[in-house]
Each structure stands twice: as structure tokens, then as C-alpha cells.
Write an enzyme that holds these catalytic residues in place. Structure first.
Site, PDB file in Angstrom:
ATOM      1  N   LYS A  52       0.702  -1.162  -0.042  1.00  0.00           N
ATOM      2  CA  LYS A  52      -0.022   0.083  -0.212  1.00  0.00           C
ATOM      3  C   LYS A  52       0.955   1.407   0.088  1.00  0.00           C
ATOM      4  O   LYS A  52       0.663   2.215  -0.807  1.00  0.00           O
ATOM      5  CB  LYS A  52      -0.777  -0.073   1.272  1.00  0.00           C
ATOM      6  CG  LYS A  52      -2.161  -0.963   1.028  1.00  0.00           C
ATOM      7  CD  LYS A  52      -2.863  -1.379   2.417  1.00  0.00           C
ATOM      8  CE  LYS A  52      -3.696  -2.538   2.204  1.00  0.00           C
ATOM      9  NZ  LYS A  52      -4.412  -3.030   3.287  1.00  0.00           N
ATOM     10  N   GLN A  96      -5.385  -1.728   9.471  1.00  0.00           N
ATOM     11  CA  GLN A  96      -5.017  -2.953   8.695  1.00  0.00           C
ATOM     12  C   GLN A  96      -5.429  -4.283   9.803  1.00  0.00           C
ATOM     13  O   GLN A  96      -5.389  -4.195  10.925  1.00  0.00           O
ATOM     14  CB  GLN A  96      -3.633  -3.192   8.758  1.00  0.00           C
ATOM     15  CG  GLN A  96      -3.014  -4.290   8.075  1.00  0.00           C
ATOM     16  CD  GLN A  96      -3.561  -4.621   6.537  1.00  0.00           C
ATOM     17  OE1 GLN A  96      -3.403  -3.452   6.067  1.00  0.00           O
ATOM     18  NE2 GLN A  96      -4.089  -5.742   6.077  1.00  0.00           N
ATOM     19  N   ASP A 119     -11.549   2.240   3.508  1.00  0.00           N
ATOM     20  CA  ASP A 119     -11.975   0.812   3.181  1.00  0.00           C
ATOM     21  C   ASP A 119     -13.405   0.395   2.932  1.00  0.00           C
ATOM     22  O   ASP A 119     -13.659  -0.595   2.775  1.00  0.00           O
ATOM     23  CB  ASP A 119     -11.344  -0.074   4.552  1.00  0.00           C
ATOM     24  CG  ASP A 119     -10.007  -0.725   4.255  1.00  0.00           C
ATOM     25  OD1 ASP A 119      -9.881  -1.028   3.035  1.00  0.00           O
ATOM     26  OD2 ASP A 119      -9.596  -1.038   5.207  1.00  0.00           O
TER      27      ASP A 119
END
Ligand code: NAP
Length: 287
Positions: A52, A96, A119
Site C-alpha cells: 500500500k 489493517q 476501506d
């Protein structure tokens, strides 16, 4: 022989378009920034986070990493999220997963402010998706939809069978496919006669995490197959949920693993960071 859906190439094209958008924002003095929170040192998460960060570098998005020890308390985690919510320089917040089991990940996701939810995991994003409003869509499902669009695969009236009902892949995919007028069936570990459902499908999207689960005898001719799964086979080779070599012979379109859905997921995260940045500045009436 099936057309191979080249996620790697498509993701590259999307990233280069995002770089142009990012450069345009910079001309206006706006530099998008993604903050990533990682708790503990899960080896797979480290790889995802590194990928990322590389994608951010390539596009010109600023990247900020918060590495927290695995004995952090829930209160400390929420405090950091709240601090990032208020930080006007941060445009996207990504927590995460996985995080240690003693922490409540759902509460943490809920704490992320909607406009920074790159997200697409907050209840606001999920709710908006369910009622068909524009929102932040979870990156993997969004990547799958972009693949359909790029390859002109029409979902209208088609029987789409989704394997897996996780919050990050299967569930949002149900809504994404419904919006494209598909007739959606979702299968999971308690589904009876799963093979019969798969056999009926015009389009199969598999996200269960079982190597070579979908075999040639289960699918009909000309099926479209999207393989989200990432698994290691008995020889340690990276494989999807689909027996690619044999299913490819019957399919009209199929995604490989690796090089299919995986690269699209990161490209869609970058897409969501740019979208979040633009929406935040629109709210301030700057864009
Ligand atoms: P998950 O949270 O473990 O969910 C797996 C789903 O599959 C569950 O709904 C489960 O059913 C169902 N399932 C498991 N075994 C099954 C079986 N034998 N028959 C039918 N359904 C079964 O997994 P996830 O996070 O969604 O990830 C799924 C796979 O996609 C993994 O391989 C993961 O690595 C991969 N993935 C890839 C990307 C990418 O970017 N390419 C992104 C995310 C995930 P129950 O709900 O009944 O337990």
C-alpha cells in the site's frame, strides 16, 4: 479458451489515471494523505502494508504509518483514530486487519469518520451501499466491479453466485451485483448442495479461501469466473479458490491468481483515498 481478465494491467492503468488526478489536486495545493494503523506484527499484514505504501508513492499520495504494539488498549487505539479523524492533513484512515483478539475491531472501524473511510467498513458506508447511494465501497468488491466494467461483462439479469459472506468481500459484493441488476445467490459454509448453486451460475465470484474448491465439473459452459481467493497449495504455490487450469477450458472469462483481483484491491484503495480527499475539500467548498 477463456479470456483472461488481466487485473495487473488494469490496476496499472487505474493507478496511472489516479496519478494524473493526484497531480491536478497538487496544482491546487492539495496533497492527499493516507494514514495506516497496524497493531502487532502479523507477517502477512506487513507485506500488505508495504504494498500500500509503494502504491501511494507511485501515485503521489502521502503515506503515514502508525505501528502499534500488540499490548495497546482499546482506549488507546480509539484515541489514535479520533486524533486522525480530526487531523485535517489526513484524508484517509485504514486500520489493517487482523488486530489482536482482545481488541474490538468493529468498534474501531465504527470510530473512523465517514469521509475518511477509505476501506468502506464503517456502518455509514455499508448502509449507504445497501440503499444504493454513492459511498466508499470496500476495495476488493469495487475492484471486481471495475473488472466487469472494463471487460464489458453485463450483469443485467444474470445469475451471479457469490461464494463467501465476509464483511469485507462477500457481503458488499451482494449489493454491488444487485445494483448491476444481477440475480444474486450467496453461498457459505452452511449452504446445502453448493455444487448445484454453482452449476446454475452465469457468473461465479469465489471468496472462501479454499484452494481449488471450484472445479471444472461444477461449472457450466461459458461461465464468467472471478477468483478472489488467495491460498497456498500443497507445494506452497499461490493459488486461488478455482482450479484455474481446468475451469479455464469451460469459462468465457476468468481471473488468474496471482495477477487478477489482488492488484485491483490496492488500486481501489488508492481510488478511495483520492475520492475521500476530493469529498473533504468539496465539503469545505474548496473544490
Ligand atoms: P473469511 O472472512 O474467512 O470468509 C470466508 C467465507 O467463506 C465465509 O463466509 C465462509 O462461510 C465461507 N466458506 C468457508 N469455507 C467454505 C466452504 N467449504 N464452502 C462454502 N463457503 C465456505 O475470508 P475473506 O476475508 O472474505 O477472504 C476470502 C478469501 O479471499 C481468502 O482466500 C482471502 O485471502 C482472499 N482475499 C483476497 C483479497 C484480494 O485482494 N484478492 C482480498 C480479501 C480477501 P461462513 O460465513 O459460513 O463461515
Amino acid at each position: 479458451m477463456a479470456t483472461i481478465i488481466d487485473g495487473k494491467n488494469l490496476a496499472k492503468k487505474i493507478r496511472s489515471n489516479l496519478k494524473i488526478e493526484c497531480d491536478e489536486l497538487k496544482k491546487k495545493g492539495i496533497v492527499p494523505k493516507l494514514a495506516v494503523i497496524m497493531v502487532g506484527d502479523d507477517p502477512a499484514s506487513k507485506v500488505y502494508v508495504r504494498n500500500k505504501s509503494r502504491a501511494c508513492d507511485e501515485i503521489g499520495i502521502q503515506y503515514q504509518e502508525h505501528l502499534l504494539s500488540d499490548n495497546i488498549t482499546q482506549e488507546e487505539l480509539l484515541k489514535l483514530i479520533n486524533k486522525l479523524n480530526k487531523d485535517e492533513d489526513v484524508n484517509g484512515i485504514l486500520l489493517q486487519s487482523p488486530i489482536p483478539e482482545n481488541l474490538d475491531i468493529n468498534e474501531a472501524f465504527k470510530t473512523i469518520t465517514y469521509l475518511k473511510d477509505v476501506d468502506g467498513f464503517t456502518p455509514s458506508s455499508v448502509g449507504k451501499l445497501c440503499i444504493g447511494e454513492d459511498t466508499f465501497v470496500s476495495c476488493t468488491p469495487l475492484g471486481v466491479i471495475k473488472m466487469f466494467e472494463e471487460y464489458n461483462i453485463d450483469l443485467d439479469g444474470k445469475d451471479v453466485v457469490i461464494l463467501g459472506r465476509s464483511n469485507i468481500v462477500g457481503r458488499p459484493l451482494i449489493q454491488c451485483c444487485l445494483q448491476k441488476n444481477a440475480t444474486v445467490t450467496v453461498c457459505h459454509s452452511k449452504t446445502n448442495n453448493i455444487k448445484e448453486h454453482i452449476k446454475r451460475a452465469d457468473i461465479i465470484i469465489s471468496a472462501i479461501g479454499k484452494p481449488k474448491f471450484v472445479t471444472e465439473d461444477m461449472v457450466k459452459d461459458n461461465v464468467v469466473v472471478i477468483d478472489v481467493g488467495i491460498n497456498r497449495d500443497e507445494n506452497g504455490k499461490l493459488v486461488g479458490d478455482v482450479d484455474f487450469e481446468n475451469v479455464e477450458k469451460k469459462a468465457s472469462y476468468i481471473t488468474p491468481v496471482p495477477g487478477g483481483v489482488g492488484p485491483m484491491t490496492i488500486a481501489m484503495l488508492m481510488h478511495n483515498v483520492i475520492k475521500a480527499t476530493k469529498e473533504q475539500y468539496k465539503e469545505k467548498s474548496i473544490l
